[in-house]
Design a protein around this motif. Sequence first.
Motif, PDB file in Angstrom:
ATOM      1  N   ALA A 194     -12.167 -17.126 -33.423  1.00  0.00           N
ATOM      2  CA  ALA A 194     -12.654 -17.711 -34.539  1.00  0.00           C
ATOM      3  C   ALA A 194     -13.952 -18.513 -34.480  1.00  0.00           C
ATOM      4  O   ALA A 194     -14.889 -18.719 -35.216  1.00  0.00           O
ATOM      5  CB  ALA A 194     -11.665 -18.630 -35.131  1.00  0.00           C
ATOM      6  N   ARG A 222     -15.574 -19.796 -37.755  1.00  0.00           N
ATOM      7  CA  ARG A 222     -14.464 -20.120 -38.525  1.00  0.00           C
ATOM      8  C   ARG A 222     -13.980 -21.448 -37.637  1.00  0.00           C
ATOM      9  O   ARG A 222     -12.682 -21.498 -37.218  1.00  0.00           O
ATOM     10  CB  ARG A 222     -13.484 -18.926 -38.427  1.00  0.00           C
ATOM     11  N   ASP A 246     -12.495 -24.251 -38.614  1.00  0.00           N
ATOM     12  CA  ASP A 246     -11.009 -24.899 -38.937  1.00  0.00           C
ATOM     13  C   ASP A 246      -9.979 -24.217 -38.343  1.00  0.00           C
ATOM     14  O   ASP A 246      -9.070 -24.686 -37.709  1.00  0.00           O
ATOM     15  CB  ASP A 246     -10.949 -25.131 -40.583  1.00  0.00           C
ATOM     16  N   GLN A 247     -10.054 -22.722 -38.388  1.00  0.00           N
ATOM     17  CA  GLN A 247      -9.020 -21.906 -37.843  1.00  0.00           C
ATOM     18  C   GLN A 247      -9.287 -21.993 -36.353  1.00  0.00           C
ATOM     19  O   GLN A 247      -8.024 -22.429 -35.581  1.00  0.00           O
ATOM     20  CB  GLN A 247      -9.232 -20.603 -38.290  1.00  0.00           C
ATOM     21  N   ARG A 292      -7.292 -16.198 -30.545  1.00  0.00           N
ATOM     22  CA  ARG A 292      -7.584 -16.327 -31.866  1.00  0.00           C
ATOM     23  C   ARG A 292      -8.791 -17.289 -31.982  1.00  0.00           C
ATOM     24  O   ARG A 292      -9.639 -17.260 -33.154  1.00  0.00           O
ATOM     25  CB  ARG A 292      -6.426 -16.097 -32.916  1.00  0.00           C
ATOM     26  N   TYR A 303      -2.633 -17.686 -29.283  1.00  0.00           N
ATOM     27  CA  TYR A 303      -3.349 -18.664 -30.047  1.00  0.00           C
ATOM     28  C   TYR A 303      -4.941 -18.976 -29.615  1.00  0.00           C
ATOM     29  O   TYR A 303      -5.900 -19.217 -30.168  1.00  0.00           O
ATOM     30  CB  TYR A 303      -2.502 -19.994 -30.264  1.00  0.00           C
ATOM     31  N   ASP A 312      -5.923 -23.537 -34.332  1.00  0.00           N
ATOM     32  CA  ASP A 312      -5.074 -22.550 -33.241  1.00  0.00           C
ATOM     33  C   ASP A 312      -5.099 -23.177 -31.966  1.00  0.00           C
ATOM     34  O   ASP A 312      -4.027 -22.788 -31.013  1.00  0.00           O
ATOM     35  CB  ASP A 312      -5.648 -21.097 -33.147  1.00  0.00           C
TER      36      ASP A 312
END
Length: 449
Positions: free
Chosen positions: A344, A349, A351-352, A340, A337, A356
């Motif tokens: 992101a 990105r 929000d992602q 990623r 997590y 995460d």
Amino acid sequence: MTIARSMRIHMLVIVLSLSFTGSRSHAENETGQPSQVARGRSLLEDRKPAEALRQFLQVAPSSEEYVQSLAGIILADLALREPQGAIAASEELARQAGQDSECQKARGLLLLTLDRQHAKRALAPLQTAYTLTPTDNTLFLLAGCHATMAMPNQQPPLSGEARLEQLQFAIQCCNELISRNKEDYRYFLLRGYCLYERGDTDSALADLLQAESGMSTEDAQQHRRFIACVALRGAERIFSPSSGSRDKCFEYLNVAISKCPYWARLYFFRGVIRSEYLDDPRGAISDYSMATELEPKSDRNYLFRARVYLEQLILDRAMDDINTAFELCATPSELHYVTRAEIALRDRRYDQAVADCTEAIRLQTSESSRVYFVRALARESLDLKEAALADRAKGMSILLPQPDASASPGQLEEWKRLASTAEEKCNVNFFVFPLGELVGPLRAVLYGK
């Protein structure tokens, strides 16, 4: 097959190899031709146990060579993996043997082979055999028995000090044998195993590599895997972020890969050393890529290659790899997590990245400042200023805990300077916080701990 099991099987090969070596028998029968026992022993030395067994079985019970033929039957049946025949011959041998060195040696070999967890039972007949006829072969088998007694699966298990005593005795026997004959690779092989068990990986590898030079092609193929196991375990023993051990780890892994180039774990481990400690991203990508080719269903290969792509800002490949890692892993870890989230964040990105990071924090086994700083940067980009400030404060408290009331004015000033520097660098590049902060999760991925 586990490394430990591979080593134990290889040790058994060492012990069994005794059955096929040594001086050839030149006993002749009344016609001047080699006797059946002599022919059987010769066939054993030539690794033809089935033909040897036929010769031994033709010896009549009334023959003077009957006892020696029983010993030969044991050795041949062991080589053919026919334990029941060996046991039957051993029972007859126990009734017939008396003080015959060869028979005592055969009984010891049988006990050692059939019940390796109780190797001590083989010690008495082997010691008797050596007392009766102190040959190099019997001394070697006696050394092999002591080495087997030092294995961790012995019943009852030996204490650490007792294990070292058994290993030292075996090493001393091998030293004596090597001083008389440097051509027999088995002596180097057994000593190398004992040195490894004693914790001396460098000396063990030197002996094992020396042994390889004297082996047949068939034996050398199996032996190379054994060398790779020893080198890998040596690297694992000393693995840490310290500069002294990482170079030695890299050296051991190079040896292992040269002997076993189709073992994915070796490339993965070397990729970790290159990417996290040697600043060699190109080499790390190459190693992780080889690991994915050899082990395409392992998520860790894609996970760690994704980290290298991220640090090189190759974001499309990084995201492809981390998504593959998630697909292959049933229970993603904190490191999945965090990785990623960082990809992101770089790819905007946000929000992602926040989601995460939040999941990574939930999975944490010990607090890490890195994940809070990443989430702070993502929340700032989403204009969530208060939440971002809280994350920064939490991250800073983990990275640089505030001094207690007993701290001197000088210590307080140094803390403020370090905190200001860390805060400034975090605003510029969140990669300032190395993966070394995630050593716990890293070891979990490496060793499943």
